[in-house]
Design an enzyme around this catalytic site. Sequence first.
Site, PDB file in Angstrom:
ATOM      1  N   HIS A 193      36.311  66.433   3.432  1.00  0.00           N
ATOM      2  CA  HIS A 193      36.280  65.055   2.945  1.00  0.00           C
ATOM      3  C   HIS A 193      37.583  64.764   2.201  1.00  0.00           C
ATOM      4  CE1 HIS A 193      34.719  61.247   1.652  1.00  0.00           C
ATOM      5  NE2 HIS A 193      34.802  61.564   0.376  1.00  0.00           N
ATOM      6  N   CYS A 246      37.467  58.742   6.181  1.00  0.00           N
ATOM      7  CA  CYS A 246      37.955  59.035   4.829  1.00  0.00           C
ATOM      8  C   CYS A 246      39.412  59.471   4.854  1.00  0.00           C
ATOM      9  CB  CYS A 246      37.086  60.106   4.170  1.00  0.00           C
ATOM     10  SG  CYS A 246      36.998  61.672   5.068  1.00  0.00           S
TER      11      CYS A 246
END
Length: 739
Positions: A695, A149
């Site tokens: 994230h 990510c």
Amino acid sequence: MIRLSFSPETNSLLVKISLKDNTVNLYQRACCIFSSESELLQIWDFSGQTSQFVMNEIINLPNISSGKPGKETLLELHVNGFFVTTTETNERSAELSRTENSLGKSQVKTNGSSDNLSLMLTDASPSGSGYRGIGLLGLTGLQNLGNTCFMNSAIQCLVHTPQLVDYFLGDYQKDINYKNPLGMNGELALAFGELLRKLWAPGAVPVAPRMFKCKLAKFAPQFSGYNQHDSQEFLAFLLDGLHEDLNRVKCKPYIEAKDAEGCPDEEVADEYWRNHLARNDSIIVDVCQGQYRSTLVCPVCKKVSVTFDPFMYVTLPLPSTTMRTMTLTVFSTDGIMLPTPFTIAVPKCGRLKDLIDTLSVACSLRNDETLLVAEIYKNQIFRLLDEPSDSLALIRDDDKLVAYRLPKVSETYPLVVFLHQQVERSYSFGVVASNWKPFGVPLVARIQDLSSGSEIRNQFLKLLCPFLMPVEDVVNDYDGNETGNTVNENSKMEDIVSPLVSDSDVGSDSGAENDFRLNTDFKFYLINKLEPLEIKMNKPVSISRFTKKFDVSVHWSEKMMEKYDTCLLSSLPEVFKPQLFTRRPQESISLNKCLEGFLQEEPLGPDDMWYCPRCKKPRQANKKLDLWRLPEILVIHLKRFSYNRFFKNKLETFVDFPIHDLNLSNYISHIDSQLSNCYQLYAISNHYGGMGGGHYTAFVDHGHSRWFEFDDDKVFAVSEDRIKSSAAYVLFYRRVREA
């Protein structure tokens, strides 16, 4: 003459028709091209790739008179009823609302002028069957290959940079420098260009960037595998790698640095920039690179050194805007006061000395006393905080700290630490097993006389005095028996309130009897490396006179557990614990404050000394950075992560950054009247979570303040008021003209 082009900055398709002394049949010929039943409409980009769309119906045009000679007339194209009006005749354009595959049913709409025609394209089947609209170009997600990510977030920001989209959709391969020893043989640029084209292809589905990641791992092994990484570190490597792969300078000239002392800064800066461009010429330099002015001043001889260096991005510190709240429990050694928690405010960047000074005032510390701060973990002193210069950043919110008040006159005496143990019984298959289990907060004292074990016991009982249960509560526990007789209260009270009786008060011939009585009281063991050694009351303690600290394990009998309030001894608050259903107040700071902190003068660190050419010695010079030349695309990195040899930390500070009107005129030292210093935000790389795990996502402006969130392979629209958050990590701004 028809020119069809795609503008990634506005996400629109512009169809321009030059009208030069032509009649209305020009319109008819043009519309036949776009509306033929038998032919496909072909839209070509510069690289030769083709996207084909079908127009089903012939457009019946009204009889419009010819336009004025020499003017350029535009056909305005709109999809799904989305219509944007324009004001300038010669620059009128229409935006294609981006949906998903082929063009639908067409309609004609006139704007009421003799030389302008607006062509409205609508969906033939609103219910979803039949034809669908043209693809939402660029709104394509990237699959997560496993903790990638960080890479996906940074790539989405770059592939929505207008200048880079134009460049990599064009013939960029002519600029690849295969012989650059600092490059990657053009492989990184080719992999990035291919990935960008896939993301901008009409009707694209989420892309798995496996080939790009393989090339990345080949030239940057730190990004190989599937561990978590920093998106800004990846971005820095990628920009530098693309620059070297696309550097138009095939043979870099050698340029000798000249002494520019006494010359005007403008002349020196221009010369530095020319020298830089002579060796570095790429789309990355054209778009992303600016120039610093760096000023160093020697603190001894006052020598001033001014240099001008290029930069690819600006890293801004997040200054602390509030004090840190900390709670500590103060233990007294005078045998009078109970432990008392104190909540104090100290600077986040402060030292242990700041904590001790503030706590001394809060607890009214006397001049003849001192504080010893310790961290408690699992009912033991995990570490003593005795170095005044230690950073408070080493203390975490979930730590438990105590401060012991000790007399200054006893600082030369050895420190004894009393560790508490109680009996814990467990039952297994009808068999009772007993073992000793630690509990409570250790108590400390300094002891001068170690001639006998009774001195240690007396000191321990003195420390326990504040924890004695109230007399009436203890007496009630012994009131009555099975026959209704009353216990002798006088003898019981004497036993409770006189725990300080020393063995010296008992005759020497009764030592054995006294030791027997202590078996139901406390037993003391000297902790050493081999095994605990029991301390006898009438014998000296075997401690070296050079010992500065030793530990004593105290075994509590059940009777003593009832006599003292061990709950007070065991309750210890954390340094900071948020209240239930409440959130810790979020720090907030403006981007301007971050810029001011970045541009302020500060001394170099002791590990970053500057060699003064006049003193001929390394000096801890004062350094001042100034923005001198700003790039077209300004990348701002918010320094949320801090690292040292002890631990890592992330700042959750909310940075209030402008979206439409970032004006840097007050922060740039050199004003170029031909260039604007105003910027508009168009992309953000976000990081959610802490250091242990997190994230990355991206916010991207797809034109006209229509924001989308890219969460790996998922892409969805978001409102503009949602893009400001404490997760913002890397900000992407593009230069705009001043109003």
